[in-house]
Write an enzyme that holds these catalytic residues in place. Sequence first.
Site, PDB file in Angstrom:
ATOM      1  N   ARG A   7      44.347  96.064  -8.282  1.00  0.00           N
ATOM      2  CA  ARG A   7      43.799  97.051  -7.353  1.00  0.00           C
ATOM      3  C   ARG A   7      42.722  97.859  -8.048  1.00  0.00           C
ATOM      4  NH1 ARG A   7      43.648 102.146  -6.619  1.00  0.00           N
ATOM      5  NH2 ARG A   7      45.233 102.618  -8.182  1.00  0.00           N
ATOM      6  N   VAL A   8      41.567  97.940  -7.384  1.00  0.00           N
ATOM      7  CA  VAL A   8      40.510  98.861  -7.788  1.00  0.00           C
ATOM      8  C   VAL A   8      40.162  99.670  -6.549  1.00  0.00           C
ATOM      9  CG1 VAL A   8      39.570  97.515  -9.712  1.00  0.00           C
ATOM     10  CG2 VAL A   8      38.719  97.104  -7.396  1.00  0.00           C
ATOM     11  N   SER A   9      39.644 100.862  -6.749  1.00  0.00           N
ATOM     12  CA  SER A   9      39.416 101.772  -5.625  1.00  0.00           C
ATOM     13  C   SER A   9      38.192 101.440  -4.791  1.00  0.00           C
ATOM     14  CB  SER A   9      39.318 103.207  -6.131  1.00  0.00           C
ATOM     15  OG  SER A   9      40.539 103.576  -6.726  1.00  0.00           O
ATOM     16  N   THR A  10      37.165 100.828  -5.390  1.00  0.00           N
ATOM     17  CA  THR A  10      35.939 100.553  -4.645  1.00  0.00           C
ATOM     18  C   THR A  10      35.471  99.126  -4.888  1.00  0.00           C
ATOM     19  OG1 THR A  10      34.430 101.214  -6.420  1.00  0.00           O
ATOM     20  CG2 THR A  10      35.196 102.963  -4.929  1.00  0.00           C
ATOM     21  N   GLN A  13      33.718  98.464  -8.311  1.00  0.00           N
ATOM     22  CA  GLN A  13      34.458  98.430  -9.570  1.00  0.00           C
ATOM     23  C   GLN A  13      34.746  96.996  -9.987  1.00  0.00           C
ATOM     24  OE1 GLN A  13      37.575 101.247  -8.320  1.00  0.00           O
ATOM     25  NE2 GLN A  13      37.097 102.367 -10.184  1.00  0.00           N
TER      26      GLN A  13
END
Length: 178
Positions: A7-10, A13
Amino acid sequence: MRAKYIRVSTLEQNIDRQAEKGLELYIDHISGSIPFKERTAAKRLLNDIDKGIINEVQVHSIDRLGRNTLDIMQTIELLTSKGINVISKKEGLQTLVDGKVNPVSKLMIGILGTLAEFELTRAKERQAEGIAKAKAKGVYVGRNTGSVESKEITLNKAKNTYIANQLSKGFSMNSIRM
């Protein structure tokens, strides 16, 4: 089969730090504040677990599961109740040892989940403080209203391309998470 949840926020990334060869990858580009069960790749992972395809889930670190202690603990509980061993590489934890729940891991995950949630809160506070200071100096303008970009430039941005793709697949605007 072993899986890796990333999982990355954007969309901007990079996932290279978390990626690992030889594992089935489930990648979400979404805020950790969104509940695990509401994320696209997480839903696919849970579906594959229910089908018996996946028997182990690795994460780079516990905060990749989320930034909410309760959600992290519920996710771990759900996975271990299905016999899935969750392994956090960075912290060196695994939820099952010889098929039994690892009590030390459970304790540590609770602590690490609380720290992840705390860090998210602190980041939001720092952002608000920075905006307040910039406004006081008169240098903060906020988001621009209206756009001077052409439609082509706007749609070629990664985030906007992703949203357009999700909409074409029949997802509603409310269900699309970044």
